[in-house]
Design a protein around this motif. Structure first.
Motif, PDB file in Angstrom:
ATOM      1  N   ARG A 173      45.073  82.362  43.623  1.00  0.00           N
ATOM      2  CA  ARG A 173      45.906  83.190  43.723  1.00  0.00           C
ATOM      3  C   ARG A 173      45.417  84.427  43.267  1.00  0.00           C
ATOM      4  NH1 ARG A 173      51.571  79.758  42.549  1.00  0.00           N
ATOM      5  NH2 ARG A 173      51.633  78.853  44.653  1.00  0.00           N
ATOM      6  N   SER A 174      44.826  84.339  42.158  1.00  0.00           N
ATOM      7  CA  SER A 174      44.297  85.469  41.332  1.00  0.00           C
ATOM      8  C   SER A 174      42.717  85.424  41.092  1.00  0.00           C
ATOM      9  CB  SER A 174      44.723  85.332  39.938  1.00  0.00           C
ATOM     10  OG  SER A 174      44.330  86.651  39.132  1.00  0.00           O
ATOM     11  N   TRP A 175      42.251  86.599  41.637  1.00  0.00           N
ATOM     12  CA  TRP A 175      40.712  86.773  41.535  1.00  0.00           C
ATOM     13  C   TRP A 175      40.104  87.706  40.639  1.00  0.00           C
ATOM     14  CZ3 TRP A 175      37.806  83.629  44.789  1.00  0.00           C
ATOM     15  CH2 TRP A 175      38.535  82.591  45.742  1.00  0.00           C
ATOM     16  N   ARG A 176      39.106  87.467  40.303  1.00  0.00           N
ATOM     17  CA  ARG A 176      38.099  88.248  39.333  1.00  0.00           C
ATOM     18  C   ARG A 176      36.668  88.716  40.117  1.00  0.00           C
ATOM     19  NH1 ARG A 176      34.185  86.420  34.697  1.00  0.00           N
ATOM     20  NH2 ARG A 176      33.531  88.477  33.909  1.00  0.00           N
ATOM     21  N   LEU A 177      36.688  90.042  40.227  1.00  0.00           N
ATOM     22  CA  LEU A 177      35.239  90.292  40.848  1.00  0.00           C
ATOM     23  C   LEU A 177      34.309  90.789  40.033  1.00  0.00           C
ATOM     24  CD1 LEU A 177      34.168  90.989  43.836  1.00  0.00           C
ATOM     25  CD2 LEU A 177      35.055  93.220  43.605  1.00  0.00           C
ATOM     26  N   ARG A 178      33.047  90.602  40.187  1.00  0.00           N
ATOM     27  CA  ARG A 178      31.841  90.904  39.603  1.00  0.00           C
ATOM     28  C   ARG A 178      30.772  91.389  40.372  1.00  0.00           C
ATOM     29  NH1 ARG A 178      29.108  86.953  36.871  1.00  0.00           N
ATOM     30  NH2 ARG A 178      29.976  85.259  37.904  1.00  0.00           N
ATOM     31  N   GLY A 179      30.188  92.545  39.811  1.00  0.00           N
ATOM     32  CA  GLY A 179      28.839  93.056  40.482  1.00  0.00           C
ATOM     33  C   GLY A 179      28.958  94.678  40.502  1.00  0.00           C
ATOM     34  N   PRO A 180      28.168  95.307  41.253  1.00  0.00           N
ATOM     35  CA  PRO A 180      27.001  94.615  42.184  1.00  0.00           C
ATOM     36  C   PRO A 180      25.955  94.151  41.336  1.00  0.00           C
ATOM     37  CG  PRO A 180      27.076  97.085  42.038  1.00  0.00           C
ATOM     38  CD  PRO A 180      28.036  96.525  41.143  1.00  0.00           C
ATOM     39  N   PHE A 181      25.257  93.262  41.826  1.00  0.00           N
ATOM     40  CA  PHE A 181      24.094  92.579  41.209  1.00  0.00           C
ATOM     41  C   PHE A 181      22.946  92.968  42.128  1.00  0.00           C
ATOM     42  CE2 PHE A 181      27.296  89.514  39.634  1.00  0.00           C
ATOM     43  CZ  PHE A 181      27.478  89.996  38.465  1.00  0.00           C
ATOM     44  N   CYS A 182      21.744  92.406  41.670  1.00  0.00           N
ATOM     45  CA  CYS A 182      20.381  92.515  42.344  1.00  0.00           C
ATOM     46  C   CYS A 182      19.904  94.029  42.613  1.00  0.00           C
ATOM     47  CB  CYS A 182      20.399  91.541  43.909  1.00  0.00           C
ATOM     48  SG  CYS A 182      20.966  90.015  43.598  1.00  0.00           S
ATOM     49  N   GLU A 183      20.181  94.923  41.711  1.00  0.00           N
ATOM     50  CA  GLU A 183      19.883  96.250  41.570  1.00  0.00           C
ATOM     51  C   GLU A 183      20.450  96.825  42.766  1.00  0.00           C
ATOM     52  OE1 GLU A 183      15.541  96.272  40.621  1.00  0.00           O
ATOM     53  OE2 GLU A 183      15.822  94.884  38.807  1.00  0.00           O
ATOM     54  N   THR A 184      21.336  96.560  43.398  1.00  0.00           N
ATOM     55  CA  THR A 184      21.902  97.008  44.653  1.00  0.00           C
ATOM     56  C   THR A 184      21.081  97.045  45.717  1.00  0.00           C
ATOM     57  OG1 THR A 184      21.489  99.310  44.036  1.00  0.00           O
ATOM     58  CG2 THR A 184      23.678  98.743  43.376  1.00  0.00           C
ATOM     59  N   TRP A 185      20.072  96.097  45.788  1.00  0.00           N
ATOM     60  CA  TRP A 185      19.273  96.082  47.020  1.00  0.00           C
ATOM     61  C   TRP A 185      20.490  95.485  48.099  1.00  0.00           C
ATOM     62  CZ3 TRP A 185      14.221  93.320  47.469  1.00  0.00           C
ATOM     63  CH2 TRP A 185      13.066  93.682  46.392  1.00  0.00           C
ATOM     64  N   PRO A 186      19.979  95.866  49.408  1.00  0.00           N
ATOM     65  CA  PRO A 186      20.827  95.145  50.346  1.00  0.00           C
ATOM     66  C   PRO A 186      20.688  93.634  50.293  1.00  0.00           C
ATOM     67  CG  PRO A 186      19.185  96.794  51.337  1.00  0.00           C
ATOM     68  CD  PRO A 186      18.696  96.750  49.825  1.00  0.00           C
ATOM     69  N   MET A 187      21.427  93.097  50.567  1.00  0.00           N
ATOM     70  CA  MET A 187      21.650  91.556  50.514  1.00  0.00           C
ATOM     71  C   MET A 187      22.165  90.803  51.707  1.00  0.00           C
ATOM     72  SD  MET A 187      20.023  91.219  47.712  1.00  0.00           S
ATOM     73  CE  MET A 187      20.207  89.396  47.213  1.00  0.00           C
ATOM     74  N   ASN A 188      21.166  90.254  52.414  1.00  0.00           N
ATOM     75  CA  ASN A 188      21.808  90.165  53.766  1.00  0.00           C
ATOM     76  C   ASN A 188      22.596  88.472  53.632  1.00  0.00           C
ATOM     77  OD1 ASN A 188      20.780  92.146  55.462  1.00  0.00           O
ATOM     78  ND2 ASN A 188      18.792  91.237  55.158  1.00  0.00           N
ATOM     79  N   HIS A 189      22.139  87.763  52.664  1.00  0.00           N
ATOM     80  CA  HIS A 189      22.656  86.215  52.651  1.00  0.00           C
ATOM     81  C   HIS A 189      22.603  85.963  51.279  1.00  0.00           C
ATOM     82  CE1 HIS A 189      23.017  82.038  54.622  1.00  0.00           C
ATOM     83  NE2 HIS A 189      24.111  82.500  54.259  1.00  0.00           N
ATOM     84  N   VAL A 190      23.795  85.585  50.655  1.00  0.00           N
ATOM     85  CA  VAL A 190      23.858  85.016  49.000  1.00  0.00           C
ATOM     86  C   VAL A 190      24.429  83.641  49.329  1.00  0.00           C
ATOM     87  CG1 VAL A 190      24.779  85.597  46.890  1.00  0.00           C
ATOM     88  CG2 VAL A 190      23.999  87.609  48.383  1.00  0.00           C
TER      89      VAL A 190
END
Length: 360
Positions: free
Chosen positions: A25-42
């Motif tokens: 119900r409650s969410w915590r968001l972290r980021g951006p990671f990976c030096e803001t590279w385009p990340m196609n699939h994590v």
């Protein structure tokens, strides 16, 4: 035992991690990671909890990022992610899949690589590009990309891949030899007498049903399909859907007959949710019937798209379902799609969504 749900989000400007407890119900968001590279699939390896991110572009080059602490710190490597001199350089990693102690990466231009050391170094699985059809592969709208990777859960020699716009291919010997698996899927963009070719279909997403490795579902540029024999033959299951066009599909983790889709309004009509009203469509009987799930989703002026890897389920009960939009919104359902909440907004364009459930 307490559980934590980790939603891994790949975007055009780095990776993000959303976390919640099992109630979701409650969410915590972290980021951006990976030096803001385009990340196609994590993705996450469920056996180890290690997170891997595949990305890059023609400026950055390809690389696979890695975190062993749920995203707190990252390293990356491109060692071995290259074709021989004289061939077209690899632009980016497009898909990742962990299984049987190894890691696979699909790249652009379409090819397959394998790592046996947790992403530190890579070896080209040359058999795929040695398929006789390779000189005739043509790019889809995003380029010639290997975007779907489906390893067999018990037989490490078997792998299915989806390539836009070459189709589905299968190996039974760990990648030495490959065969096409496209019979029954249309290529509506071809002349009428060539609409069921051996290869050249624009597959958008390929997923495996739980507990039934021969049951595959495919969202194609030209229809929605199911196969019960490992892709040797495909049957249309698009009747009842608002469109035959879409990108993502997500399988239920325990029920082989339950699948989630997010159809778009067509390839030439804007590629957004039909009528600007968002819905996730669910089948409980393997595609014979479909139900639109709208509660909590925007029902007017919603002109977003959802890309091929931007939808996933978790393994809790009831199952959680998640998708990310081209406008940077992340939606979540904790009850198998019956009700939805927007748990993050204003992110960069979301390219992929995957999950990890952490015990303890």
């Amino acid at each position: 035992m307490a559980q934590k749900v980790v939603v891994l989000v790949g975007t055009k400007k780095g990776a993000f991690v959303a976390e919640s407890d099992a109630v979701r119900r409650s969410w915590r968001l972290r980021g951006p990671f990976c030096e803001t590279w385009p990340m196609n699939h994590v993705v996450a390896d469920p056996a180890t909890g290690t997170i891997y991110g595949g990305g890059g572009n023609e400026w950055f080059g390809p690389a696979v990022w890695k975190s062993t602490d749920l995203g707190e710190s990252w390293t990356h490597s491109s060692d071995g992610l290259s074709y021989p001199a004289g061939e077209e350089p690899i632009k980016a990693v497009w898909s990742l899949a962990a299984g049987d102690g190894c890691l696979y990466a699909g790249v652009q231009p379409a090819g397959l690589f394998r790592s046996d050391d947790g992403g530190q170094s890579w070896t080209h699985v040359e058999g795929l590009q040695q398929h006789p059809s390779r000189p005739e592969w043509n790019p889809g709208g995003a380029g010639l990309i290997l975007h779907s990777l489906v390893p067999h859960p018990r037989d490490p020699g078997q792998i299915w891949v989806g390539i836009s716009a070459a189709g589905v291919f299968h190996t039974g010997d760990g990648g030495k030899t490959w065969e096409t698996r496209n019979r029954g899927t249309r290529a509506d963009f071809m002349p009428e007498d060539q609409r069921y070719p051996e290869f050249g279909q624009c597959v958008h997403c390929l997923v495996m049903a739980p507990g039934q490795p021969d049951r595959l579902y495919q969202q194609n540029h030209c229809g929605m399909y199911r196969s019960d024999d490992g892709g040797r033959r495909w049957n249309s299951i698009e009747a009842g859907l608002p469109s035959s066009f879409g990108f993502p599909a997500a399988a239920h983790p325990r029920d082989a007959d339950t699948l989630f889709l997010l159809p778009l309004n067509g390839d030439t009509k804007g590629r957004f949710v039909p009528d600007g009203r968002a819905a996730v469509w669910r089948t409980r009987d393997g595609g014979a019937h479909w139900q639109a799930l709208r509660q909590g989703l925007p029902q007017e002026n919603a002109y977003f798209g959802v890309l091929r890897q931007a939808m996933a389920t978790d393994r809790l009960d009831p199952v959680g379902v998640y998708f990310g939009t081209s406008g940077g919104a992340l939606f979540a359902s904790a009850d198998e799609g019956e009700n939805w909440d927007c748990v993050a907004q204003h992110l960069p364009t979301i390219l992929s969504v995957e999950t990890l459930v952490v015990d303890g």
